[in-house]
Enzyme design. Structure first.
Site, PDB file in Angstrom:
ATOM      1  CE  LYS A  34      56.457  52.179  55.172  1.00 33.99           C
ATOM      2  NZ  LYS A  34      56.946  51.890  53.806  1.00 33.99           N
ATOM      3  CB  THR A  86      45.498  38.140  44.979  1.00 39.48           C
ATOM      4  OG1 THR A  86      44.591  38.464  43.933  1.00 39.48           O
ATOM      5  CG2 THR A  86      46.901  38.387  44.448  1.00 39.48           C
ATOM      6  CG  ASP A  87      41.281  36.073  42.103  1.00 44.04           C
ATOM      7  OD1 ASP A  87      41.862  37.175  42.228  1.00 44.04           O
ATOM      8  OD2 ASP A  87      40.047  35.980  41.861  1.00 44.04           O
ATOM      9  CD  GLU A  88      44.084  41.331  41.071  1.00 45.71           C
ATOM     10  OE1 GLU A  88      44.933  41.956  40.403  1.00 45.71           O
ATOM     11  OE2 GLU A  88      43.275  41.882  41.834  1.00 45.71           O
ATOM     12  CE1 TYR A 105      48.277  43.300  45.271  1.00 50.30           C
ATOM     13  CE2 TYR A 105      46.792  42.524  43.549  1.00 50.30           C
ATOM     14  CZ  TYR A 105      47.182  42.550  44.877  1.00 50.30           C
ATOM     15  OH  TYR A 105      46.464  41.830  45.811  1.00 50.30           O
ATOM     16  CE  LYS A 123      49.530  39.457  47.592  1.00 49.68           C
ATOM     17  NZ  LYS A 123      49.754  39.782  49.035  1.00 49.68           N
ATOM     18  CG  ASN A 161      38.474  39.726  50.405  1.00 46.31           C
ATOM     19  OD1 ASN A 161      38.674  39.462  51.576  1.00 46.31           O
ATOM     20  ND2 ASN A 161      38.839  38.902  49.428  1.00 46.31           N
ATOM     21  N   PRO A 186      32.979  56.511  37.188  1.00 45.47           N
ATOM     22  CG  PRO A 186      35.166  56.962  37.858  1.00 45.47           C
ATOM     23  CD  PRO A 186      33.750  57.055  38.319  1.00 45.47           C
ATOM     24  N   GLY A 221      46.468  46.726  30.481  1.00 46.03           N
ATOM     25  CA  GLY A 221      46.564  45.278  30.770  1.00 46.03           C
ATOM     26  C   GLY A 221      45.404  44.732  31.574  1.00 46.03           C
ATOM     27  CG  HIS A 222      40.964  46.163  33.148  1.00 45.70           C
ATOM     28  ND1 HIS A 222      39.895  47.010  33.065  1.00 45.70           N
ATOM     29  CD2 HIS A 222      40.884  45.579  34.362  1.00 45.70           C
ATOM     30  CE1 HIS A 222      39.194  46.941  34.184  1.00 45.70           C
ATOM     31  NE2 HIS A 222      39.774  46.078  34.984  1.00 45.70           N
TER      32      HIS A 222
END
Ligand code: NAD
Length: 325
Positions: free
Chosen positions: A34, A125-127, A153, A157, A183, A208, A278-279
């Protein structure tokens, strides 16, 4: 093999196009993208004159466009890299993530069924597993671990993974999924940690770091990710999920300090900022399944890979410029 590669103008997708066209002289690729803010046609520029390469600008959520393309091109495999991929943006605008990352995958799965495409591969993703506590290095997620995503996110996924697996169960759709760790490598969009820190260092800006900087990520060179995906689409078992990791865990602070050292800059450039909502604390995955079933292993040494990555961004600073904040 003729592949439809979606999200091909982004970071990992464009590296995958390079990988396939270099490794398989007989293969052809049709790229669909896109060209959102994260897509860049320059990432594919080297293939412009290759008769095995085609680019189509289009949205994976656009059923008419996707179906017309599939009817015309008769591909053997769809590899879906197209996604909204930045966690911070998903906290600001979750709806866009649901649209591309879930509804878009639904369109691709329907297209796979309608045109009887022999393989649909979803890049995950491993997330999707959520996070692990710090200080327990032996704990790792396997493919059977529960999905406990923390951000819009990773939730989008995870939803796409479940949808894909439901198509396998319900319709026999030949789906495979890879869940990779973070990655690194050339052409990553400047908002992501490594290019962002490099470009800010080059621009003389402070760096930061969220919270205490102790959040741990496992780093995988993008080329090793590509070799895993290549193996899974050719030899992986339909209905299967494979973790893909680099086995290189680093805290964000360690990584930023390493980049500063490589660039000959002082650690005083680091500025700690309030933590991301929520990190996740630590991501770590076991890659035993893909190693044992398919014989895959990452081959890029982290020290060499990160140095080459840094050198690439230094040589392509026009693609980065100053960070957006
Ligand atoms: N970068 C990582 O460390 C990492 C780790 C694990 C998994 N992943 C997954 O890998 C995939 C690729 O990630 P990336 O880092 O290359 O992302 P990226 O943001 O660099 O690229 C995404 C590409 O998808 C395109 N795109 C977005 N929405 C689209 C739509 N609706 N239709 C067609 N194209 C669209 C964009 O234009 C862009 O070219 C994503 O699915 C991501 O979830 C990334």
């Amino acid at each position: 093999m003729k592949l439809l590669i979606t999200g091909a103008a982004g970071f990992i997708g464009s590296n995958f196009v390079d990988f396939i066209l270099e490794k398989y002289p007989e293969d052809k690729v049709v790229c669909l993208d896109k060209l959102t803010y994260a897509g860049n046609l320059e990432n594919l520029a080297r293939h412009r004159r290759d008769s095995r390469f085609q680019f189509v600008r289009g949205d994976i959520c656009d059923r008419e466009c996707v179906f017309a393309l599939l009817e015309r091109e008769q591909v053997d495999c769809i590899v879906n890299f197209a996604a909204e991929s930045h966690v911070d943006r998903s906290l600001e605008d979750p709806g866009t993530f649901l649209r591309t990352n879930v509804q878009g995958v639904c369109v691709l799965l329907d297209g796979t069924n309608a045109f009887q495409i022999p393989r649909f591969h979803q890049i995950s993703t491993d997330e999707v597993y959520g996070d692990l506590p710090l200080g327990q290095p032996n704990q790792k997620f396997s493919e059977d671990s529960p999905l406990r995503p923390s951000s819009p996110y990773s939730a989008s996924k995870a939803a796409a993974d479940l949808l894909s697996l439901s198509y396998f169960r319900s319709f026999g759709t030949p789906v495979t999924i890879t869940r990779s760790s973070n990655n690194y490598g050339p052409r990553q969009f400047r908002e992501k940690l490594i290019p962002r820190m490099i470009f800010r260092t080059m621009a003389g800006q402070p760096l930061p770091v969220y919270g205490d900087g102790q959040n741990v990520r496992d780093w995988l060179h993008v080329r090793d990710h590509c070799s895993a995906v290549d193996l899974v689409i050719r030899k992986g078992l339909p209905g299967s999920v494979y973790n893909v990791g680099g086995g290189t865990e680093r805290s964000n602070l360690e990584l930023v300090k390493l980049l500063l050292t490589l660039m000959g800059e002082r650690e005083s450039r680091i500025s700690f900022v309030p933590d991301r909502k929520g990190h996740d604390r630590r991501y770590a995955i076991s890659t035993e399944k893909i190693e044992q079933e398919l014989g895959w292993r990452p081959v890029t040494d982290f020290s060499r890979g990160i140095l080459e990555t840094l050198q690439w961004y230094q040589a392509h600073s026009e693609q980065g410029g100053a960070s957006r904040d």
